[in-house]
Write a protein that holds these residues in place. Structure first.
Motif, short mmCIF file in Angstrom:
data_model
loop_
_atom_site.label_atom_id
_atom_site.label_comp_id
_atom_site.label_asym_id
_atom_site.label_seq_id
_atom_site.Cartn_x
_atom_site.Cartn_y
_atom_site.Cartn_z
N SER A 68 -21.06 -28.08 25.79
CA SER A 68 -20.42 -28.54 27.02
C SER A 68 -21.03 -27.80 28.19
N LEU A 69 -21.38 -28.56 29.21
CA LEU A 69 -22.02 -27.99 30.39
C LEU A 69 -21.28 -28.48 31.63
N ASP A 70 -20.84 -27.55 32.45
CA ASP A 70 -20.17 -27.91 33.68
C ASP A 70 -21.17 -28.01 34.82
N ALA A 71 -20.95 -28.96 35.70
CA ALA A 71 -21.75 -29.10 36.91
C ALA A 71 -20.79 -29.26 38.09
N ASP A 72 -21.19 -28.73 39.22
CA ASP A 72 -20.36 -28.82 40.42
C ASP A 72 -21.27 -28.55 41.61
N HIS A 73 -20.68 -28.41 42.75
CA HIS A 73 -21.41 -28.04 43.95
C HIS A 73 -20.81 -26.74 44.48
N PRO A 74 -21.55 -25.99 45.26
CA PRO A 74 -21.07 -24.68 45.72
C PRO A 74 -19.97 -24.78 46.77
N LEU A 75 -19.32 -23.66 46.98
CA LEU A 75 -18.25 -23.58 47.98
C LEU A 75 -18.75 -24.03 49.36
N GLN A 76 -20.00 -23.77 49.66
CA GLN A 76 -20.57 -24.14 50.96
C GLN A 76 -20.57 -25.65 51.17
N PHE A 77 -20.41 -26.43 50.11
CA PHE A 77 -20.32 -27.89 50.21
C PHE A 77 -18.89 -28.37 50.06
N ALA A 78 -17.93 -27.49 50.31
CA ALA A 78 -16.50 -27.79 50.20
C ALA A 78 -16.14 -28.19 48.77
N ALA A 79 -16.79 -27.58 47.80
CA ALA A 79 -16.52 -27.83 46.38
C ALA A 79 -16.01 -26.52 45.76
N GLN A 80 -15.82 -26.52 44.46
CA GLN A 80 -15.22 -25.36 43.79
C GLN A 80 -16.22 -24.46 43.06
N ASP A 81 -17.49 -24.83 42.98
CA ASP A 81 -18.53 -24.01 42.37
C ASP A 81 -18.22 -23.68 40.91
N ASN A 82 -17.83 -24.71 40.14
CA ASN A 82 -17.49 -24.53 38.72
C ASN A 82 -18.70 -24.56 37.80
N GLY A 83 -19.89 -24.71 38.36
CA GLY A 83 -21.10 -24.74 37.54
C GLY A 83 -22.29 -24.99 38.43
N PRO A 84 -23.49 -24.93 37.84
CA PRO A 84 -24.69 -25.23 38.61
C PRO A 84 -24.63 -26.67 39.14
N THR A 85 -25.39 -26.92 40.19
CA THR A 85 -25.48 -28.29 40.71
C THR A 85 -26.34 -29.13 39.76
N PRO A 86 -26.19 -30.44 39.79
CA PRO A 86 -27.05 -31.28 38.96
C PRO A 86 -28.54 -31.05 39.21
N VAL A 87 -28.93 -30.82 40.47
CA VAL A 87 -30.35 -30.58 40.74
C VAL A 87 -30.82 -29.25 40.16
N GLU A 88 -29.92 -28.27 40.08
CA GLU A 88 -30.29 -27.00 39.43
C GLU A 88 -30.49 -27.21 37.93
N TYR A 89 -29.72 -28.10 37.32
CA TYR A 89 -29.94 -28.41 35.91
C TYR A 89 -31.32 -29.03 35.68
N VAL A 90 -31.81 -29.79 36.65
CA VAL A 90 -33.16 -30.35 36.53
C VAL A 90 -34.17 -29.20 36.46
N LEU A 91 -33.99 -28.19 37.31
CA LEU A 91 -34.89 -27.03 37.28
C LEU A 91 -34.75 -26.27 35.96
N VAL A 92 -33.53 -26.13 35.47
CA VAL A 92 -33.30 -25.48 34.18
C VAL A 92 -34.03 -26.24 33.08
N GLY A 93 -33.92 -27.56 33.08
CA GLY A 93 -34.59 -28.37 32.07
C GLY A 93 -36.09 -28.22 32.13
N LEU A 94 -36.66 -28.24 33.33
CA LEU A 94 -38.10 -28.09 33.48
C LEU A 94 -38.56 -26.72 33.00
#
Length: 186
Positions: A68-94
């Motif tokens: 299970s992998l959580d994805a979210d957006h950071p607090l700076q985007f008015a989100a809760q920062d519960n995980g890396p952003t989807p675009v960061e997962y792309v970097l992780v995959g690469l």
């Protein structure tokens, strides 16, 4: 004086990989894979992805456990920062794909790795994704990958290992070549 060499051990079973390549040549249908994930919205921009099974070797396969992998957006985007952003997962995959390839190629070439570290960065202009400027693309405008590798090899041999890993990386290919993506609602 007798010289003895220590066997190279990077943790990659090259014989199994080469055996798979031979098996795929003999039975091409077993090389057709389908990778899967299911994604469930949690709240806001937070989602959870589950990875359990895939199709390959001409039958259903299961990972030894579910992931299970959580994805979210950071607090700076008015989100809760519960995980890396989807675009960061792309970097992780690469980075993960290229690094796995480096270990495999080094093992095959009998190069002992001591450490491998990749630093990845991607540039993005949020005017695109926010719809503020239709001339700005939604995705990355560029990605850089920088490796620091300590190995029993010359700098030229290390560069050749990285180049071969890049040549065979599925994620590198996905990012650098168009891929058909179909989105439906059922």
């Amino acid at each position: 004086m007798t010289l003895t060499s220590m066997p190279v051990e990077n943790g990659v079973n090259v014989d199994a990989l080469l055996g798979a390549r031979t098996a795929f040549a003999d039975s091409p249908e077993i090389a057709r894979f389908q990778w899967r994930s299911s994604v469930t919205w949690v709240n806001g921009t937070h989602s959870r992805s589950d990875v359990e099974s895939f199709y390959g070797f001409a039958e259903e396969q299961h990972h030894h456990r579910s992931f299970s992998l959580d994805a979210d957006h950071p607090l700076q985007f008015a989100a809760q920062d519960n995980g890396p952003t989807p675009v960061e997962y792309v970097l992780v995959g690469l980075g993960a794909c290229l690094t796995a390839g480096i270990a495999a190629v080094a093992q095959q070439r009998q190069i002992q790795l001591r450490s491998v570290k990749a630093t990845l960065a991607a540039d993005m202009d949020l005017h695109g994704i926010l719809g503020a400027d239709p001339e700005v693309r939604n995705g990355f405008s560029g990605v850089s990958v920088s490796y620091h590798i300590d190995a029993d090899a010359t700098p030229e041999e290390i560069r050749a290992v990285v180049a071969q890993s890049q040549k065979r990386s599925a994620v590198f290919d996905i990012l650098t070549n168009p891929t058909d993506v179909a989105v439906t609602v059922v």
